[in-house]
Design an enzyme around this catalytic site. Structure first.
Site, mmCIF file in Angstrom:
data_model
loop_
_atom_site.group_PDB
_atom_site.id
_atom_site.type_symbol
_atom_site.label_atom_id
_atom_site.label_comp_id
_atom_site.label_asym_id
_atom_site.label_seq_id
_atom_site.Cartn_x
_atom_site.Cartn_y
_atom_site.Cartn_z
ATOM 1 N N CYS A 1 -14.768 1.394 29.191
ATOM 2 C CA CYS A 1 -15.301 0.068 29.479
ATOM 3 C C CYS A 1 -14.622 -0.532 30.724
ATOM 4 O O CYS A 1 -14.917 -0.129 31.835
ATOM 5 C CB CYS A 1 -15.199 -0.848 28.269
ATOM 6 S SG CYS A 1 -16.315 -2.272 28.380
ATOM 7 N N HIS B 1 -17.842 2.121 24.371
ATOM 8 C CA HIS B 1 -16.587 2.175 23.618
ATOM 9 C C HIS B 1 -16.618 3.307 22.586
ATOM 10 O O HIS B 1 -16.840 3.069 21.387
ATOM 11 C CB HIS B 1 -16.327 0.838 22.913
ATOM 12 C CG HIS B 1 -15.742 -0.210 23.785
ATOM 13 N ND1 HIS B 1 -14.388 -0.349 23.992
ATOM 14 C CD2 HIS B 1 -16.325 -1.184 24.528
ATOM 15 C CE1 HIS B 1 -14.156 -1.360 24.808
ATOM 16 N NE2 HIS B 1 -15.325 -1.884 25.148
ATOM 17 N N GLU C 1 -14.216 4.935 21.268
ATOM 18 C CA GLU C 1 -13.144 4.840 20.263
ATOM 19 C C GLU C 1 -13.585 4.079 19.021
ATOM 20 O O GLU C 1 -13.022 4.284 17.928
ATOM 21 C CB GLU C 1 -11.894 4.203 20.880
ATOM 22 C CG GLU C 1 -11.877 2.682 20.977
ATOM 23 C CD GLU C 1 -12.768 2.090 22.038
ATOM 24 O OE1 GLU C 1 -12.858 0.842 22.108
ATOM 25 O OE2 GLU C 1 -13.386 2.863 22.803
#
Length: 242
Positions: free
Chosen positions: A106, A210, A212
């Site tokens: 990001c 994102h 993660e």
């Protein structure tokens, strides 16, 4: 032997250097040893961290101040922190010069681009006509939101093995002019750059979404971290052999 992965942190109200545990959980699940890198004001030497870690994740967070790429702010600019910007840009340069594996997420992809003399759209919704949704409100971070097109013959395609996947999305800025030795490797349907890679012989990859946040509910995204960990392990082994 597991690689040690440095994870940059978010400066919260100038009092806390924090990061979402989704980053540390994903790195650990992929086989790395996660360590967070605090933001230290007036830090001028980064060699201690570079010697400590085998790879670095540049995380999400604040907007990057536009004066770093020669622009004045638009009114839609969000929060920024020059302390974090200075710190991470210098940390990136130290890691990049040593060809350490780098993953940008990001804000991280934007930092990579700015560090390599690229520019950003400060607010895609006001600066790019016809932009689709990229920053949904009241949406869980592990929800698939929009599709991206991945170019073949890229590291990203090797990781996912597909030309079209769906990702989450929580950004209002994006890459505009590409930095030195970078190539765009994925786009959203409305033409926003969703991933970049280095054209040089090193692992440098940035994604605008994102991953993660997705690794537990959508395990396919763990493949990105596993590849990053593998590259970091190779980097570690080269250092040990020297």
């Amino acid at each position: 032997m597991k690689p040690v992965i440095g994870i940059t942190t978010y400066l919260s109200d100038t009092m806390y250097s924090t990061v979402s545990r989704n980053y540390t959980d994903s790195i650990y699940a992929a086989g790395g040893i996660p360590v967070t890198i605090p933001i230290l004001d007036q830090k001028t030497s980064y060699e201690e961290y570079i010697e400590l870690v085998d790879g670095i994740v540049f995380t999400g967070g604040n907007d990057i101040a536009p004066y770093y790429y020669g622009e004045n702010p638009v009114k839609e600019l969000h929060s920024q922190s020059s302390i974090r910007d200075d710190y991470e840009l210098s940390l990136f340069k130290s890691a990049y010069d040593q060809k350490m594996p780098i993953l940008g997420i990001c804000r991280g992809i934007q930092l990579i681009n700015v560090a390599l003399k690229g520019t950003l759209y400060q607010d895609i919704h006001s600066q790019i006509p016809g932009t689709l949704g990229h920053y949904p409100k009241q949406t869980a971070s592990d929800e698939l939101y929009h599709s991206i097109q991945i170019k073949k013959d890229t590291k990203l395609y090797e990781i996912f093995g597909e030309e079209r996947i769906f990702t989450n999305s929580f950004h209002h800025q994006s890459v505009k002019d590409l930095g030195t030795n970078l190539v765009a490797t994925a786009y959203s349907e409305d033409g926003i750059v969703e991933a970049v890679e280095s054209t040089e012989d090193q692992f440098l990859l940035g994604v605008q979404w994102h991953p993660e946040c997705m690794t537990k509910r959508h395990p396919m995204f763990l493949a990105l971290f596993r590849q990053f960990i593998q590259e970091s392990l190779v980097f570690k082994q080269k250092g040990v052999s020297v």
